[in-house]
Scaffold this motif. Sequence first.
Motif, PDB file in Angstrom:
ATOM      1  N   GLY A  76       0.954  -1.270  -0.129  1.00  0.00           N
ATOM      2  CA  GLY A  76      -0.155  -0.407  -0.159  1.00  0.00           C
ATOM      3  C   GLY A  76       1.004   1.262  -0.562  1.00  0.00           C
ATOM      4  O   GLY A  76       0.132   2.436  -0.891  1.00  0.00           O
ATOM      5  N   ILE A  77       1.423   1.354   0.044  1.00  0.00           N
ATOM      6  CA  ILE A  77       2.858   2.645  -0.467  1.00  0.00           C
ATOM      7  C   ILE A  77       3.182   2.351  -1.399  1.00  0.00           C
ATOM      8  O   ILE A  77       2.860   2.165  -2.768  1.00  0.00           O
ATOM      9  N   ILE A  78       2.357   3.806  -2.105  1.00  0.00           N
ATOM     10  CA  ILE A  78       2.788   4.950  -3.340  1.00  0.00           C
ATOM     11  C   ILE A  78       3.636   4.788  -4.141  1.00  0.00           C
ATOM     12  O   ILE A  78       4.988   5.579  -3.858  1.00  0.00           O
ATOM     13  N   VAL A  79       4.097   4.037  -4.721  1.00  0.00           N
ATOM     14  CA  VAL A  79       5.646   3.893  -5.234  1.00  0.00           C
ATOM     15  C   VAL A  79       5.836   4.825  -6.428  1.00  0.00           C
ATOM     16  O   VAL A  79       5.043   5.617  -6.711  1.00  0.00           O
ATOM     17  N   THR A  80       6.426   6.445  -6.125  1.00  0.00           N
ATOM     18  CA  THR A  80       6.905   7.299  -6.853  1.00  0.00           C
ATOM     19  C   THR A  80       8.160   7.526  -7.749  1.00  0.00           C
ATOM     20  O   THR A  80       9.324   7.790  -7.502  1.00  0.00           O
ATOM     21  N   PRO A  81       8.042   6.613  -9.212  1.00  0.00           N
ATOM     22  CA  PRO A  81       9.813   6.595  -9.390  1.00  0.00           C
ATOM     23  C   PRO A  81       9.289   7.910 -10.595  1.00  0.00           C
ATOM     24  O   PRO A  81       8.697   8.545 -11.050  1.00  0.00           O
ATOM     25  N   VAL A  82      11.089   8.828 -10.907  1.00  0.00           N
ATOM     26  CA  VAL A  82      10.964   8.926 -11.462  1.00  0.00           C
ATOM     27  C   VAL A  82      12.355   9.634 -12.135  1.00  0.00           C
ATOM     28  O   VAL A  82      12.939   7.942 -12.248  1.00  0.00           O
ATOM     29  N   ASN A  83      12.578  10.070 -13.653  1.00  0.00           N
ATOM     30  CA  ASN A  83      13.718   9.826 -14.237  1.00  0.00           C
ATOM     31  C   ASN A  83      14.540   9.931 -14.186  1.00  0.00           C
ATOM     32  O   ASN A  83      15.323  10.871 -13.029  1.00  0.00           O
ATOM     33  N   TRP A  84      15.568   9.133 -14.008  1.00  0.00           N
ATOM     34  CA  TRP A  84      16.919   8.364 -13.281  1.00  0.00           C
ATOM     35  C   TRP A  84      17.858   9.723 -14.766  1.00  0.00           C
ATOM     36  O   TRP A  84      18.637   9.754 -13.393  1.00  0.00           O
ATOM     37  N   ARG A  85      17.543  10.445 -15.466  1.00  0.00           N
ATOM     38  CA  ARG A  85      18.093  11.273 -15.655  1.00  0.00           C
ATOM     39  C   ARG A  85      18.446  12.697 -14.572  1.00  0.00           C
ATOM     40  O   ARG A  85      18.762  14.026 -14.930  1.00  0.00           O
ATOM     41  N   SER A  86      17.712  12.429 -13.623  1.00  0.00           N
ATOM     42  CA  SER A  86      16.974  13.704 -13.034  1.00  0.00           C
ATOM     43  C   SER A  86      18.367  14.468 -12.161  1.00  0.00           C
ATOM     44  O   SER A  86      19.875  13.288 -11.937  1.00  0.00           O
ATOM     45  N   THR A  87      18.503  15.783 -12.540  1.00  0.00           N
ATOM     46  CA  THR A  87      19.733  16.414 -11.751  1.00  0.00           C
ATOM     47  C   THR A  87      19.229  16.562  -9.799  1.00  0.00           C
ATOM     48  O   THR A  87      18.078  16.611  -9.445  1.00  0.00           O
ATOM     49  N   ALA A  88      20.251  17.013  -9.170  1.00  0.00           N
ATOM     50  CA  ALA A  88      19.956  16.930  -7.802  1.00  0.00           C
ATOM     51  C   ALA A  88      19.256  18.373  -7.364  1.00  0.00           C
ATOM     52  O   ALA A  88      17.744  18.329  -6.581  1.00  0.00           O
ATOM     53  N   GLN A  89      19.031  19.309  -8.140  1.00  0.00           N
ATOM     54  CA  GLN A  89      17.910  20.411  -8.096  1.00  0.00           C
ATOM     55  C   GLN A  89      16.495  20.185  -8.939  1.00  0.00           C
ATOM     56  O   GLN A  89      15.845  20.314  -7.498  1.00  0.00           O
ATOM     57  N   ASP A  90      16.797  18.769  -9.033  1.00  0.00           N
ATOM     58  CA  ASP A  90      15.202  18.630  -9.547  1.00  0.00           C
ATOM     59  C   ASP A  90      14.779  16.948  -8.448  1.00  0.00           C
ATOM     60  O   ASP A  90      13.443  16.800  -8.445  1.00  0.00           O
ATOM     61  N   LEU A  91      15.814  16.020  -7.819  1.00  0.00           N
ATOM     62  CA  LEU A  91      15.378  15.502  -6.414  1.00  0.00           C
ATOM     63  C   LEU A  91      15.038  16.909  -5.421  1.00  0.00           C
ATOM     64  O   LEU A  91      14.640  15.901  -4.543  1.00  0.00           O
ATOM     65  N   GLU A  92      15.635  18.101  -5.567  1.00  0.00           N
ATOM     66  CA  GLU A  92      15.421  18.425  -4.285  1.00  0.00           C
ATOM     67  C   GLU A  92      13.490  18.392  -4.305  1.00  0.00           C
ATOM     68  O   GLU A  92      13.018  18.577  -3.378  1.00  0.00           O
ATOM     69  N   PHE A  93      12.912  19.092  -5.966  1.00  0.00           N
ATOM     70  CA  PHE A  93      11.523  19.362  -5.655  1.00  0.00           C
ATOM     71  C   PHE A  93      10.689  18.068  -5.564  1.00  0.00           C
ATOM     72  O   PHE A  93       9.520  18.156  -4.820  1.00  0.00           O
ATOM     73  N   PHE A  94      11.143  16.944  -5.968  1.00  0.00           N
ATOM     74  CA  PHE A  94      10.368  15.846  -5.338  1.00  0.00           C
ATOM     75  C   PHE A  94      10.610  15.767  -4.486  1.00  0.00           C
ATOM     76  O   PHE A  94       9.675  15.447  -3.701  1.00  0.00           O
ATOM     77  N   ILE A  95      11.447  15.446  -3.711  1.00  0.00           N
ATOM     78  CA  ILE A  95      11.343  15.195  -1.931  1.00  0.00           C
ATOM     79  C   ILE A  95      10.530  16.274  -1.078  1.00  0.00           C
ATOM     80  O   ILE A  95      10.026  15.858  -0.537  1.00  0.00           O
ATOM     81  N   ALA A  96      10.676  17.817  -1.503  1.00  0.00           N
ATOM     82  CA  ALA A  96      10.135  18.201  -0.839  1.00  0.00           C
ATOM     83  C   ALA A  96       8.402  17.700  -0.999  1.00  0.00           C
ATOM     84  O   ALA A  96       7.343  18.236   0.206  1.00  0.00           O
ATOM     85  N   ASP A  97       8.062  17.644  -2.586  1.00  0.00           N
ATOM     86  CA  ASP A  97       6.942  17.426  -3.270  1.00  0.00           C
ATOM     87  C   ASP A  97       6.167  16.150  -2.803  1.00  0.00           C
ATOM     88  O   ASP A  97       5.405  15.933  -2.363  1.00  0.00           O
TER      89      ASP A  97
END
Length: 509
Positions: A76-97
């Motif tokens: 029941g955990i929500i798997v949240t896959p994101v682009n493996w080409r994401s930058t550190a800046q992208d990850l900052e957004f995804f983690i916060a969101d």
Amino acid sequence: MFDLGRSFLASVERRPTAIAVADGKLHKTYETWFNDIQSVARALEGFGLRKGDRLLVVMQNRWQMATLHWACQFSGIIVTPVNWRSTAQDLEFFIADTAARVIAYDESASEAVRTSPAAQSLVHITAGLAENQGGHEFESLLGHQGETVIRAAPDDVSLMLYTSGTSGKPKGVPRMHRAERTAALAHVAQNLYRHDECTLGVMPLYHTMGVRSLLSMALVDGKFVCIPKFDPQATLEAIEKEQVSNLYLVPTLYHMLIEHPDFSPERVRSVDKLGYAGAPMSAGLIARVEEAFNPSLFVNHYGSSEIYTFTIDQNASRKPGSSGRAALNQRIRVVRNGAETPDEEVAIGEEGEIIADMNGDEAFQGYWQRPDADRKALRNGWYFTSDTGYFDAEGDLFVTGRVDDLIITGGENVSPAEIEDVLSLHPQVEEVVVVGLPDERWGNIITAFIKPRTSIEEKELDRHCIERELTRFKRPRRYVFVNEIPKSPVGKILRRVLREQGDSSTNSQ
């Protein structure tokens, strides 16, 4: 209705010894893989994740990523896959969101994770790293016994995909188990899949096409063949070795595959069914693909992350350019551009905005924490796609572009606004407009029209994009330097004029 965990369990019980997943030399049966998935599900709960929490996954297509996906379906955990080409800046957004507390990644994302302060504060699950960066190696999650984890229900959220928008900030698209399962069942029906199908898992598992391939194979006791990153030679070898029976790719990958010097019809003779989505396929490419594979079925699929399938054409070469008619679980209309209600339908042959019925069984319920996006896209029970198109006299839909000028290149959605923001920060750029120009290989190539303050070279602009951490696939493949950016009398940028200029300059070369 079954949730996805119970759907997988049904396949385990039907055919426990059938091969479920292949990744290079690794092959796992449904029974063996189920044991691994259960062990990982228990490990995720051991890390403190509970039903409804988000697991951020940044990996290429590998069996570990597919295992994490299925473990989340049971827990029941929500798997949240994101682009493996994401930058550190992208990850900052995804983690916060997402408010994620655990991140799973492989070598492709290790540098971005290492340089992201937010990522460093999370629990790490790693797979296939050249050097240990700490955290929990995926293999350590395997082999543990315990209770069977099966906590999800049909109305729980299965996964959250991210889709680009005109603001440049990706939007989370949560999708329930019932919608995901229904979409996978429709995918099976519309592509005429049988028991023991074998598909090529090369479309990324952060993309709705990749997820649909994964789920649909489990529903028919089929085999999912992992291809971490598309490479024509490796893909041809996998098709031959695993006797792949169907392909579901974006047009770009078909182009790269059949143009490879080692391609031959004999090497892909096991492939009987073809499907494509993510971008239009030109008439010329359709003809070459059909000749190369001689499939019994060639499906053109038009859809989105929000509502998986809009329309289907099971005979793609019948009417090149057509997206066919509404799919099993959908109704489609074309309304006046700028319409506020779904009742403002346009005449046959007239171009307008394509909208889809939100009562369809595959529909999402709204964006993740984005009421602004909901207000723009969801009106009176219909989803306004921002795609433009028209119905012809026979009732077939033709998709002509995007209301908001989102660029689809190689099956990826790219926001011009994000690229324009980066390029506009260069001191020698006075104005910039980014558009997509038609390209047989990529669908569209990202083209930046630059009005420079002084002379500047393309290499300098590309260096600037790299320094600003613009993801690789979003960087312009072409720059056009102009004296003026065309605008309307009220100052609106005329992107259509730029596209025409770009097309003519390309054709004259």
